[in-house]
Design a protein around this motif. Structure first.
Motif, mmCIF file in Angstrom:
data_model
loop_
_atom_site.group_PDB
_atom_site.id
_atom_site.type_symbol
_atom_site.label_atom_id
_atom_site.label_comp_id
_atom_site.label_asym_id
_atom_site.label_seq_id
_atom_site.Cartn_x
_atom_site.Cartn_y
_atom_site.Cartn_z
ATOM 1 N N SER A 1 17.447 -28.025 41.549
ATOM 2 C CA SER A 1 16.135 -27.548 41.110
ATOM 3 C C SER A 1 15.412 -28.569 40.245
ATOM 4 O O SER A 1 14.298 -28.314 39.800
ATOM 5 C CB SER A 1 16.295 -26.241 40.324
ATOM 6 N N LYS A 2 16.040 -29.706 40.037
ATOM 7 C CA LYS A 2 15.447 -30.704 39.144
ATOM 8 C C LYS A 2 15.048 -31.945 39.954
ATOM 9 O O LYS A 2 14.181 -31.870 40.818
ATOM 10 C CB LYS A 2 16.439 -31.048 38.030
ATOM 11 N N ASP A 3 15.670 -33.078 39.680
ATOM 12 C CA ASP A 3 15.234 -34.345 40.269
ATOM 13 C C ASP A 3 15.347 -34.371 41.789
ATOM 14 O O ASP A 3 14.524 -34.984 42.473
ATOM 15 C CB ASP A 3 16.048 -35.505 39.679
ATOM 16 N N TYR A 4 16.373 -33.704 42.343
ATOM 17 C CA TYR A 4 16.542 -33.736 43.799
ATOM 18 C C TYR A 4 15.374 -33.044 44.487
ATOM 19 O O TYR A 4 14.772 -33.573 45.425
ATOM 20 C CB TYR A 4 17.866 -33.086 44.181
ATOM 21 N N PHE B 1 15.330 -19.926 34.507
ATOM 22 C CA PHE B 1 15.541 -21.373 34.426
ATOM 23 C C PHE B 1 15.370 -22.002 35.804
ATOM 24 O O PHE B 1 14.664 -22.998 35.959
ATOM 25 C CB PHE B 1 16.942 -21.684 33.878
ATOM 26 N N ILE B 2 16.022 -21.421 36.819
ATOM 27 C CA ILE B 2 15.916 -21.971 38.170
ATOM 28 C C ILE B 2 14.473 -21.907 38.650
ATOM 29 O O ILE B 2 13.928 -22.875 39.198
ATOM 30 C CB ILE B 2 16.839 -21.196 39.134
ATOM 31 N N GLY B 3 13.812 -20.747 38.457
ATOM 32 C CA GLY B 3 12.441 -20.602 38.910
ATOM 33 C C GLY B 3 11.503 -21.625 38.298
ATOM 34 O O GLY B 3 10.680 -22.242 38.994
ATOM 35 N N LEU B 4 11.629 -21.855 36.993
ATOM 36 C CA LEU B 4 10.733 -22.798 36.319
ATOM 37 C C LEU B 4 11.056 -24.242 36.686
ATOM 38 O O LEU B 4 10.155 -25.084 36.791
ATOM 39 C CB LEU B 4 10.806 -22.594 34.807
ATOM 40 N N GLU B 5 12.344 -24.550 36.861
ATOM 41 C CA GLU B 5 12.688 -25.907 37.284
ATOM 42 C C GLU B 5 12.185 -26.166 38.701
ATOM 43 O O GLU B 5 11.713 -27.268 39.018
ATOM 44 C CB GLU B 5 14.201 -26.113 37.192
ATOM 45 N N VAL B 6 12.247 -25.136 39.564
ATOM 46 C CA VAL B 6 11.679 -25.263 40.903
ATOM 47 C C VAL B 6 10.172 -25.489 40.809
ATOM 48 O O VAL B 6 9.604 -26.355 41.503
ATOM 49 C CB VAL B 6 11.984 -24.011 41.741
ATOM 50 N N ALA B 7 9.503 -24.745 39.935
ATOM 51 C CA ALA B 7 8.058 -24.909 39.764
ATOM 52 C C ALA B 7 7.711 -26.336 39.357
ATOM 53 O O ALA B 7 6.778 -26.951 39.896
ATOM 54 C CB ALA B 7 7.536 -23.913 38.725
ATOM 55 N N ALA B 8 8.465 -26.881 38.406
ATOM 56 C CA ALA B 8 8.202 -28.255 37.961
ATOM 57 C C ALA B 8 8.417 -29.244 39.098
ATOM 58 O O ALA B 8 7.636 -30.189 39.280
ATOM 59 C CB ALA B 8 9.106 -28.593 36.773
ATOM 60 N N SER B 9 9.483 -29.044 39.867
ATOM 61 C CA SER B 9 9.771 -29.968 40.960
ATOM 62 C C SER B 9 8.712 -29.887 42.056
ATOM 63 O O SER B 9 8.297 -30.911 42.626
ATOM 64 C CB SER B 9 11.155 -29.656 41.548
#
Length: 697
Positions: free
Chosen positions: A177-180, A262-270
């Motif tokens: 959910s982050k850099d990848y 956490f997952i949802g927001l990290e997905v949003a950022a990515s």
């Protein structure tokens, strides 16, 4: 992902530097040849290691030294300075080590030692007496992979089978959910190990295979191989899911993320980094408020909004159409791509069918063993007795799962032998990354009655402490990696109290101990007087009280001047704070080989044949270092005193030692060498002598 072949910054450590230029507890980044090297000093010992963490390549010189270990500033991996071993996840591979030589007041980093991987047996491992004939690990994620590697690292040579429902090798799930997902991490970074690694270490990896049953009586598992089923609405639970979302972003322009987790927001950022328009739908009034509180929740929302994310909070999705998402409040959001990030429940059906005790997860003891002996559970499903909060908790975070896998592996090998078993006592840790800002969280706080903030959240530079009844339960940091490590160390012992708006490592020590048992406060007050001022002594207390004997005594609430570690000679002086000349320290070896400057911040300790000898040796060593006596006199005093003590004829020095626990808080450093000095100290009010004792003198 670490890279020690970095640009050559700092001094050429192969050419040497003055020993005195590196203070105790300091680290110096330099190079040897083409490789980046870190030179570290702990007490009088010097170590040279690789300069970066083997997990994500963090610069270790920005971390901290704790005893004979170094901790990574980013994700709190911990490495042994002596062996290079990755002692704590998330790092799995060891750091490199170099030989260090001292010559003529200089220190030189010379030959590089051989480097192994995280599954090669390390020297000095416990010889487990009755290891299992074979081991099956159900689940090939963080905990499963860490357990398999730890089994091999611990010297287990029996068959290991690891079964995973996904088609891929174990992979770096937090990165999905982050850099990848954002396109910043390469595909080859995602697997934790290549498939060849498992073959090389004789770990049978069954990928794409689901376990449908466990038979505790026969110790057998039943397998199933289901087909994959993908919908146009995506979840992010696997590497395949992340790949599917990436593929979908090629044609999508507008995304709706359901769930402000956490997952949802990290997905949003990515997805924003990939240029998509992003809307986030969440039930809560603030993102992550339940976990991080309102202040951090507001900071996270402001950060995402500054990047163009649109929030729909206090809302739920009622209908997902082909190109829209309808909300309960009546709004209809256009959506080419929908990602559901509302979290998952622990998958305990398999364990339940096997007859294991279920308690909102799989119930395990402090060794991670389930209700059925010989079957262990680790990772998101495990609910264990947390020694720090005093509660049974279940934590859904990557590093916790890996550390549990490692502990479970060691306990599989230990079998029922209690003395060989290891309790899970690591403080929980996780991190969450949003754009270029990371939150690091240590501890576990399900509820709190106070939040103390030190710093400026708007500037992404703050320490946030979650307290209940004055006790710190967890600490979140933004932009303060080293403070996060210090907080982790502080939380590793108990009790810990904290005044609001203060960080534990910068607090007045009297405030730290205010809620301790009376006897604990009395003895610790002597330390504060000795090492004052009180507002500078807390880090020393934190280091000391993290040591086993102190931790147990303070936690037991039975501390007295007589059962504190002083009589055992564990610790009596932090000489580095007094700037003691190094030549005095070197005299210790001439006096008694059992007296050493501890690896933990230069603390003096003794390991003699019994308690009285420890106490005496440490006090004499204290006098040597302070220049009050010389080696020859100390040796003679040691021999005379121990002989007299064995014959029950105490010498004046021994009588002084016997009365040392009676010293007042105003003079805890009473280390007298004669009866006259003892009487003089009493006359001056520096100590007290009971009437019966005075008659003996």
């Amino acid at each position: 992902m670490s890279d020690d072949h970095a640009p050559r910054d700092g001094p050429d450590l192969g050419q040497g530097i003055p020993v005195e230029s590196l203070a105790d507890g300091a680290m110096l980044a330099g190079y040897v040849g083409a490789e980046a090297v870190l030179l570290l000093r702990s007490g009088e010992e010097l170590f040279a290691t690789g300069a970066t963490c083997t997990h994500y390549g963090a610069p270790l010189n920005e971390g901290i030294i704790v005893g004979d270990t170094v901790r990574c500033p980013w994700h709190h991996a911990c490495f042994s300075l002596r062996t290079g071993e990755a002692l704590r996840a998330p790092a799995l591979s060891p750091i490199a080590r170099w030989e260090v030589e001292r010559r003529n007041g200089m220190v030189y980093v010379t030959r590089k030692r051989d480097v192994t991987d995280g599954a090669t047996p390390m020297p000095g491992r416990v010889d487990f007496r009755n290891p299992p004939a074979s081991i099956v690990i159900v689940g090939a994620s963080a905990a499963g992979n860490a357990a398999a590697e730890m089994l091999r690292r611990s010297g287990y040579d029996g068959p290991i089978t690891m079964i995973g429902a996904e088609p891929d090798v174990p992979y770096d799930r937090p990165n999905l959910s982050k850099d990848y997902l954002a396109g910043a991490a390469q595909e080859e970074w995602i697997p934790l190990r290549p498939r060849e690694f498992y073959h090389e270490h004789e770990i049978t990896l069954l990928s794409g295979v689901r376990v449908t049953a466990i038979d505790p009586a026969t110790r057998r598992v039943t397998l199933d191989v289901p087909g994959a089923d993908r919908a146009h609405v995506y979840y992010l639970r696997s590497l395949a899911d992340s790949r599917a979302i990436i593929a979908a972003t090629g044609s999508a322009h507008r995304a709706v993320v359901i769930g402000a987790s956490f997952i949802g927001l990290e997905v949003a950022a990515s997805l924003r980094k990939r240029g998509l328009e992003v809307h986030v739908v969440g039930l809560e009034a603030r993102p992550l408020e339940r976990v991080l509180g309102p202040e951090l929740g507001d900071m996270i929302r402001a950060l995402h909004e500054s990047q163009g994310v649109v929030f729909h909070l206090g809302e739920t999705a009622t209908v997902i159409g082909d190109n829209t998402v309808s909300l309960k409040g009546g709004a209809v959001l256009p959506a080419d791509l929908v990602v559901i990030g509302i979290g998952v429940r622990p998958s305990v059906a398999l364990a339940e069918r096997a007859g294991l005790t279920i308690d909102r997860g799989v119930a395990v003891n402090e060794y991670l063993e389930t209700s059925t002996p010989g079957i262990f559970a680790a990772g998101d499903i495990a609910r264990w007795p947390d020694p720090h909060s005093g509660k049974r908790i279940r934590v859904e975070h990557w590093v916790v799962a890996e550390r549990q896998g490692q502990v479970a592996a060691r306990n599989m090998l230990a079998g029922p032998e209690e003395s060989l078993r290891e309790r899970l006592d690591a403080v929980p840790f996780f991190w969450s990354r949003h754009y270029d800002m990371s939150i690091r969280y240590v501890g576990h706080a399900e509820r709190w009655d106070e939040i103390a903030i030190d710093g400026d959240l708007a500037a992404h530079d703050a320490t946030v402490t979650f307290l209940a009844a004055g006790k710190a339960l967890a600490v979140a940091t933004v932009g303060r990696d080293r403070a996060s490590l210090h907080s982790e160390v502080a939380l590793e012992y108990k009790p810990i109290t904290q005044h609001k708006e203060k960080n534990i490592m910068t607090m007045d020590a009297n405030t730290v101990i205010k809620d301790w048992p009376e006897d604990s406060r009395t003895v610790t007050a002597a330390l504060i007087t000795k090492y004052g001022p009180a507002d500078e002594v807390t880090p020393t207390l934190v280091t000391w009280l993290n040591r086993g004997p102190w931790k147990k005594i303070v936690a037991s609430k039975d501390a007295t001047p007589h059962n504190f570690p002083f009589p055992h000679g564990d610790i009596v002086e932090n000489f580095t704070e007094y700037k003691v000349p190094s030549e005095n320290l070197s005299k210790l070896a001439q006096f008694d080989g059992s007296v050493t400057v501890s690896r933990t911040r230069g603390l003096l300790s003794a390991r003699c044949h019994d308690e009285e000898a420890n106490h005496l040796a440490v006090n004499l060593a204290h006098d040597i270092i302070k220049g009050k006596t010389n080696v020859a006199q100390a040796r003679q005093t040691y021999v005379d005193t121990m002989l007299a003590f064995r014959e029950h004829k105490p010498t004046p020095y021994m009588r002084a030692l016997q009365f040392k626990p009676q010293a007042s808080a105003g003079d805890p450093d009473i280390a007298l060498v004669s009866t006259d000095q003892l009487k003089k100290a009493a006359k001056e009010g520096k100590t007290t002598i009971p009437a019966a004792a005075e008659a003996r003198l």
